[in-house]
Design a protein around this motif. Structure first.
Motif, PDB file in Angstrom:
ATOM      1  N   LEU A  47     -16.542  10.549  -8.059  1.00  0.00           N
ATOM      2  CA  LEU A  47     -17.594  10.591  -7.017  1.00  0.00           C
ATOM      3  C   LEU A  47     -18.699  11.563  -7.399  1.00  0.00           C
ATOM      4  CD1 LEU A  47     -15.798  10.523  -3.552  1.00  0.00           C
ATOM      5  CD2 LEU A  47     -17.177   8.763  -4.606  1.00  0.00           C
ATOM      6  N   LEU A  55     -15.385   6.258   1.073  1.00  0.00           N
ATOM      7  CA  LEU A  55     -16.488   7.223   1.100  1.00  0.00           C
ATOM      8  C   LEU A  55     -17.632   6.751   0.207  1.00  0.00           C
ATOM      9  CD1 LEU A  55     -14.976  10.840   0.864  1.00  0.00           C
ATOM     10  CD2 LEU A  55     -16.319   9.879   2.718  1.00  0.00           C
ATOM     11  N   ILE A  97      -8.938  12.099   5.207  1.00  0.00           N
ATOM     12  CA  ILE A  97      -8.666  12.969   4.041  1.00  0.00           C
ATOM     13  C   ILE A  97      -8.179  14.335   4.515  1.00  0.00           C
ATOM     14  CG2 ILE A  97      -9.773  14.198   2.117  1.00  0.00           C
ATOM     15  CD1 ILE A  97     -11.638  11.682   1.902  1.00  0.00           C
ATOM     16  N   VAL A 100      -2.226   7.790   4.781  1.00  0.00           N
ATOM     17  CA  VAL A 100      -3.561   7.941   4.180  1.00  0.00           C
ATOM     18  C   VAL A 100      -3.423   7.872   2.666  1.00  0.00           C
ATOM     19  CG1 VAL A 100      -5.483   9.535   3.845  1.00  0.00           C
ATOM     20  CG2 VAL A 100      -4.338   9.400   6.063  1.00  0.00           C
ATOM     21  N   SER A 101      -4.271   7.049   2.040  1.00  0.00           N
ATOM     22  CA  SER A 101      -4.310   7.023   0.582  1.00  0.00           C
ATOM     23  C   SER A 101      -5.627   7.652   0.161  1.00  0.00           C
ATOM     24  CB  SER A 101      -4.218   5.575   0.076  1.00  0.00           C
ATOM     25  OG  SER A 101      -4.652   5.537  -1.268  1.00  0.00           O
ATOM     26  N   LEU A 102      -5.550   8.724  -0.622  1.00  0.00           N
ATOM     27  CA  LEU A 102      -6.774   9.449  -0.995  1.00  0.00           C
ATOM     28  C   LEU A 102      -7.708   8.574  -1.822  1.00  0.00           C
ATOM     29  CD1 LEU A 102      -5.473  13.042  -1.762  1.00  0.00           C
ATOM     30  CD2 LEU A 102      -6.802  12.274   0.192  1.00  0.00           C
ATOM     31  N   ASP A 103      -7.131   7.755  -2.691  1.00  0.00           N
ATOM     32  CA  ASP A 103      -7.971   6.872  -3.511  1.00  0.00           C
ATOM     33  C   ASP A 103      -8.722   5.883  -2.627  1.00  0.00           C
ATOM     34  OD1 ASP A 103      -7.437   8.014  -5.920  1.00  0.00           O
ATOM     35  OD2 ASP A 103      -5.695   6.742  -6.335  1.00  0.00           O
ATOM     36  N   GLU A 104      -7.981   5.360  -1.659  1.00  0.00           N
ATOM     37  CA  GLU A 104      -8.590   4.388  -0.751  1.00  0.00           C
ATOM     38  C   GLU A 104      -9.726   5.037   0.049  1.00  0.00           C
ATOM     39  OE1 GLU A 104      -5.914   1.323   1.382  1.00  0.00           O
ATOM     40  OE2 GLU A 104      -6.493   2.790   2.886  1.00  0.00           O
ATOM     41  N   GLU A 105      -9.448   6.266   0.493  1.00  0.00           N
ATOM     42  CA  GLU A 105     -10.473   6.965   1.277  1.00  0.00           C
ATOM     43  C   GLU A 105     -11.671   7.311   0.399  1.00  0.00           C
ATOM     44  OE1 GLU A 105     -10.255   6.998   4.460  1.00  0.00           O
ATOM     45  OE2 GLU A 105      -8.173   6.331   4.487  1.00  0.00           O
ATOM     46  N   ALA A 106     -11.408   7.644  -0.859  1.00  0.00           N
ATOM     47  CA  ALA A 106     -12.511   7.944  -1.787  1.00  0.00           C
ATOM     48  C   ALA A 106     -13.389   6.707  -1.968  1.00  0.00           C
ATOM     49  CB  ALA A 106     -11.949   8.390  -3.125  1.00  0.00           C
ATOM     50  N   LEU A 107     -12.736   5.569  -2.097  1.00  0.00           N
ATOM     51  CA  LEU A 107     -13.459   4.305  -2.252  1.00  0.00           C
ATOM     52  C   LEU A 107     -14.306   4.034  -1.001  1.00  0.00           C
ATOM     53  CD1 LEU A 107     -13.583   2.072  -4.385  1.00  0.00           C
ATOM     54  CD2 LEU A 107     -11.865   0.838  -3.070  1.00  0.00           C
ATOM     55  N   ARG A 157       0.847  -1.185   0.000  1.00  0.00           N
ATOM     56  CA  ARG A 157       0.000   0.000   0.000  1.00  0.00           C
ATOM     57  C   ARG A 157       0.890   1.244   0.000  1.00  0.00           C
ATOM     58  NH1 ARG A 157      -1.900   2.648   3.857  1.00  0.00           N
ATOM     59  NH2 ARG A 157      -3.829   3.724   3.391  1.00  0.00           N
ATOM     60  N   ILE A 158       0.520   2.226  -0.791  1.00  0.00           N
ATOM     61  CA  ILE A 158       1.327   3.448  -0.771  1.00  0.00           C
ATOM     62  C   ILE A 158       0.439   4.621  -0.385  1.00  0.00           C
ATOM     63  CG2 ILE A 158       2.723   5.049  -2.135  1.00  0.00           C
ATOM     64  CD1 ILE A 158       3.589   2.675  -3.802  1.00  0.00           C
ATOM     65  N   GLY A 159       0.792   5.267   0.689  1.00  0.00           N
ATOM     66  CA  GLY A 159       0.031   6.425   1.151  1.00  0.00           C
ATOM     67  C   GLY A 159       0.265   7.601   0.213  1.00  0.00           C
ATOM     68  N   THR A 160      -0.735   8.490   0.157  1.00  0.00           N
ATOM     69  CA  THR A 160      -0.615   9.645  -0.759  1.00  0.00           C
ATOM     70  C   THR A 160       0.572  10.525  -0.389  1.00  0.00           C
ATOM     71  OG1 THR A 160      -2.998   9.587  -1.000  1.00  0.00           O
ATOM     72  CG2 THR A 160      -1.895  11.603  -1.717  1.00  0.00           C
ATOM     73  N   ARG A 161       0.698  10.806   0.912  1.00  0.00           N
ATOM     74  CA  ARG A 161       1.797  11.673   1.355  1.00  0.00           C
ATOM     75  C   ARG A 161       3.146  10.988   1.126  1.00  0.00           C
ATOM     76  NH1 ARG A 161       3.153  15.987   4.929  1.00  0.00           N
ATOM     77  NH2 ARG A 161       4.960  15.423   6.159  1.00  0.00           N
ATOM     78  N   THR A 212      -8.323  10.764 -10.181  1.00  0.00           N
ATOM     79  CA  THR A 212      -8.421   9.975  -8.950  1.00  0.00           C
ATOM     80  C   THR A 212      -9.873   9.539  -8.785  1.00  0.00           C
ATOM     81  OG1 THR A 212      -9.003  11.799  -7.521  1.00  0.00           O
ATOM     82  CG2 THR A 212      -6.658  11.433  -7.887  1.00  0.00           C
ATOM     83  N   LEU A 213     -10.115   8.749  -7.808  1.00  0.00           N
ATOM     84  CA  LEU A 213     -11.477   8.284  -7.570  1.00  0.00           C
ATOM     85  C   LEU A 213     -12.406   9.444  -7.227  1.00  0.00           C
ATOM     86  CD1 LEU A 213     -11.084   4.922  -5.648  1.00  0.00           C
ATOM     87  CD2 LEU A 213     -12.194   5.276  -7.838  1.00  0.00           C
ATOM     88  N   PHE A 214     -11.793  10.521  -6.690  1.00  0.00           N
ATOM     89  CA  PHE A 214     -12.636  11.660  -6.324  1.00  0.00           C
ATOM     90  C   PHE A 214     -13.305  12.277  -7.554  1.00  0.00           C
ATOM     91  CE2 PHE A 214     -10.158  11.452  -2.466  1.00  0.00           C
ATOM     92  CZ  PHE A 214     -11.148  11.664  -1.512  1.00  0.00           C
TER      93      PHE A 214
END
Lengths: 306, 456
Positions: free
Chosen positions: A305, B427, B27, B418-425, A2-6, A300-302
């Motif tokens: 949404l 959500l 997020i 925190v992975s934004l994609d993961e959090e988006a999923l 897993r790779i965190g965004t930061r 991104t997934l956002f």
């Protein structure tokens, strides 16, 4: 994994900084033309570079000393040539006077010639190289020979200037006037068979010729010949010194070339190689920027949404 | 039955709302240093058997929020961060030292030394001349000034390092107090998980503390963290010990770190130990430079005293210095400055053209001084190369530690980041679940309404 965004952006920033650091280091090296700028770049090379630079400084110093020595030796050689010539002329004049069938006028002319040789020899004895008297011994700043009361005094000492070429013992480049003109320095004359200096012998010779004492004159001519031979020997000696100096310069040049080659190898940057590596690093950096830009522009997934 | 369904749908609405809140919190803190992502723990609520003898359950509940940390990796990071802190401070200080002593072109005092020996060579070539003597005086003064500057720079660097040591120790004490404070707050809030934000802030403080002094921590079941520096227990629950600054035994004007009377504390690491290491290196450099200055002066003076100047004076020193601090006080003797003709070049009086003593002085460039094994230039060269080697070693160590810490942090962030994609999923999933629960609640309400109309 897993790779965190930061963590992703942090690693991107780290890679970018590393790329910039690499390019910066190469730019500094290329602008200075040096492979090693500070000791920590390559301590082993730094050691060799520093030794080579010291050796070059030493060579430079010895070159200046040798060139100066050559000038002194040249002036000494010219002075000795003049002395030898003047003595030869005096001997010839004396022999003519001693020879049968010479007129009184001819004898007087010979005597005058012998006496004038004294003045010529004083002039030759005061030969200079720059502002240094080459026959003054260590007292090279004051005129060593002066005519006084019909005789000649020697004000110099019995030292001999020498040059350290760095190869073998120091190379003599002058002779003391006492040695050249057979003055007694207190430790014996340079031509022991003649118990007088050149000027005294010449004076005695002139007197003997004037008085017609040919027997004494002949003996004095023999003495003078011995003294001249000594001067000729000294000339030979200074000639060999000149050769040693020349050889010393050649050796210094070879030594300098070796040092330069060592510096070329360890200190100087290979521009062609550096440019190639810089070009490769630049391409890699541009590729990295391009990749990062593409990744950053990816949706991104956002974006999906509602 | 329908009321129970409404209750179940309601629990789902609550749980999904909590999931959305946790994801939003993650997020919001995606760029917060030290933040460890949260994960909501959902669990089904078991129900009693209904009239037909089966249990449909009573919905869902958010049983807690988990802070996604990894204690083992945290401990490894703390340990390696301490080592990295030490290596990076040492590396930075040594690079600074190299800059001070080697100069911009990396030659240090080499050129000034060579200039001095060159000028002795010039005197040997023409001892009676004035210009080479004046050149020798100015070259020697240049060398003395450069040496003095190096010594002064070293003293300044040692003093700056000490000032940093003082401020870093104060910061370490502040952090120790902060960790103890967080311990008290975390345990008061109900232990691990209940005060995740406080745990984050404590972890961040610990990270800085590790970098400063190599502190390591161990979390107890009640959420309190014990902090250790080497073998010393420095934080226990809400109590913390303090690092003390005491006078350096070798130099009272400087400080060193003490813990419970141990100077320096065994097992201490991090920037504080790095600062003490670099101080030791700087002191060695200072001692080497002073030794070099003393040897240079002694070697030149020993030969110079045997010679005679143009004024026939003898027995004079060329350099003067205070043996207590040779580098800082080295200067050309005032007699020589006043009259450069006093520079001894001859072996005997009355021999102004004799340059043999000047020649012997020049030979010090490549010949070891009496009783020595290396020439003065070689001593200086080896000093610089040794310094370069120290800097290179420190840099390699620092880079290795930096890479290791970065690798560990990347691994840690694979759990904690925190992975934004993961959090988006998350959500999106929670949103869908929320909408579904809303539908279920609506249906349950309709059934209740319908039931209430029976018999009308």
């Amino acid at each position: 994994m897993r790779i965190g965004t930061r963590a992703f952006y942090d690693s991107v920033a780290r890679i970018l900084v590393q790329g910039q650091k690499d390019l910066g280091g190469m730019t500094v090296a290329m602008s200075s033309g040096k492979r090693v700028s500070v000791p920590s770049d390559d301590p082993a090379s730094c050691l060799l570079i520093s030794r080579a630079r010291t050796k070059l400084a030493l060579c430079d110093s010895r070159r200046r000393a040798t060139v100066q020595g050559q000038q002194l030796a040249g002036a000494t050689e010219q002075g000795l040539q003049k002395i030898s010539g003047d003595l030869g002329d005096a001997i010839d004049a004396a022999r003519r006077a001693i020879g049968s069938g010479i007129s009184d006028q001819g004898r007087a002319a010979s005597v005058a010639e012998v006496r004038s040789a004294i003045e010529a020899l004083v002039t030759a004895g005061n030969t200079k190289s720059g502002d240094r008297f080459v026959f003054g011994g260590y007292s090279d700043r004051a005129r060593p020979f002066e005519l006084s009361g019909g005789g000649v005094t020697y004000a110099g000492d019995h030292g001999q200037l020498a040059v350290n070429t760095g190869y073998g013992t120091p190379c003599p480049v002058t002779f003391a006037g006492s040695d050249v003109f057979n003055f007694d320095p207190g430790t014996g004359r340079s031509v022991p068979k003649v118990d007088a200096d050149v000027f005294t012998v010449l004076n005695q010779l002139a007197t003997a010729l004037e008085s017609g004492d040919n027997e004494t004159a002949a003996e004095l001519v023999d003495d003078l010949q011995l003294l001249r031979d000594h001067v000729v020997n000294l000339r030979g000696s200074i000639g060999s010194s000149a050769l040693r100096l020349e050889a010393g310069l050649d050796a210094l040049e070879r030594s300098e070339l070796r040092c330069q080659a060592l510096l070329e190898e360890h200190e100087t940057l290979d521009i062609a190689d550096a440019l190639t590596r810089y070009s490769a690093a630049e391409t890699a950096y541009q590729a990295l920027l391009s990749t990062i830009t593409s990744v950053l522009q990816m949706p991104t997934l956002f974006d999906g949404l509602q | 039955m329908s009321i129970k369904a409404l209750q179940i749908a309601s629990s789902a609405l609550m749980a999904q709302r909590a999931t959305i809140e946790v994801a939003s919190h993650n997020i919001a803190n995606v760029n917060t240093p030290g933040y460890v992502r949260r994960s909501i723990l959902l669990s089904p609520v078991p129900g009693e058997q209904n009239l037909i003898g089966v249990s449909s359950g009573r919905g869902v509940t958010a049983s807690g929020i988990r802070r996604m940390s990894d204690a083992l990796l945290e401990a490894q990071i703390e340990y390696e961060t301490g080592q990295w802190g030490r290596a990076s401070v040492l590396c930075e200080d040594l690079e600074q030292l190299e800059g001070l002593l080697a100069g911009p072109d990396g030659s240090g005092l080499r050129d000034q030394l060579n200039a001095l020996f060159d000028s002795f060579g010039e005197i040997a070539s023409d001892p009676g001349a004035t210009a080479p003597r004046q050149l020798a005086v100015s070259s020697a003064q240049d060398l003395c000034n450069s040496l003095g500057e190096c010594i002064a720079n070293l003293h300044n660097a040692i003093q700056s390092g000490d000032d940093l040591l003082v401020s870093r120790t104060a910061r370490a004490n502040e952090l120790l107090g902060l960790v103890a404070q967080f311990n008290a707050q975390i345990t008061a809030n109900g232990g691990p998980g209940a005060a995740a934000d406080l745990e984050d802030r404590r972890a961040l403080a610990m990270q800085e503390l590790s970098r400063l002094c190599g502190a390591t921590g161990a979390v107890r079941d009640n959420g309190a963290m014990d902090v250790f520096i080497g073998g010393h227990h420095v934080v226990s629950y809400g109590r913390s010990e303090q690092l003390e600054l005491v006078a350096d035994p070798t130099n009272g004007t400087l400080h060193t770190v003490s813990l419970k009377g141990e100077v320096p504390p065994s097992g201490m690491d991090g920037a504080l130990l790095g600062a003490l290491d670099s101080r030791d290196t700087m002191r060695r450099a200072l001692a080497d430079l002073n030794l070099f200055a003393g040897q240079l002066a002694d070697a030149v003076n020993a030969i110079h005293r045997t010679g005679y100047g143009l004024d026939d004076s003898t027995g004079r020193d060329f350099f003067s210095y205070d043996p207590a601090q040779p580098g800082a006080t080295l200067s050309v003797h005032t007699d020589i400055i006043a009259d450069p003709s006093r520079i001894a070049s001859a072996r005997a009086a009355g021999q102004p053209g004799d340059g043999s003593v000047a020649s012997a002085l020049e030979a010090l460039r490549t010949n070891p001084p009496s009783g020595g094994t290396s020439s003065l230039t070689e001593m200086h060269t080896q000093f610089l190369a040794g310094l370069g080697q120290d800097v290179q070693t420190a840099r390699t160590r620092m880079e290795a530690r930096e890479d290791l810490v970065a690798a560990l942090q990347t691994r840690y962030s694979s759990t904690a980041g925190v992975s934004l994609d993961e959090e988006a999923l998350r959500l999106a999933t929670a949103q869908d679940a929320y909408l579904a629960a809303q539908k279920a609640a609506q249906l349950a309400l309709e059934i209740i309404d319908l039931t209430l109309t029976i018999g009308e």
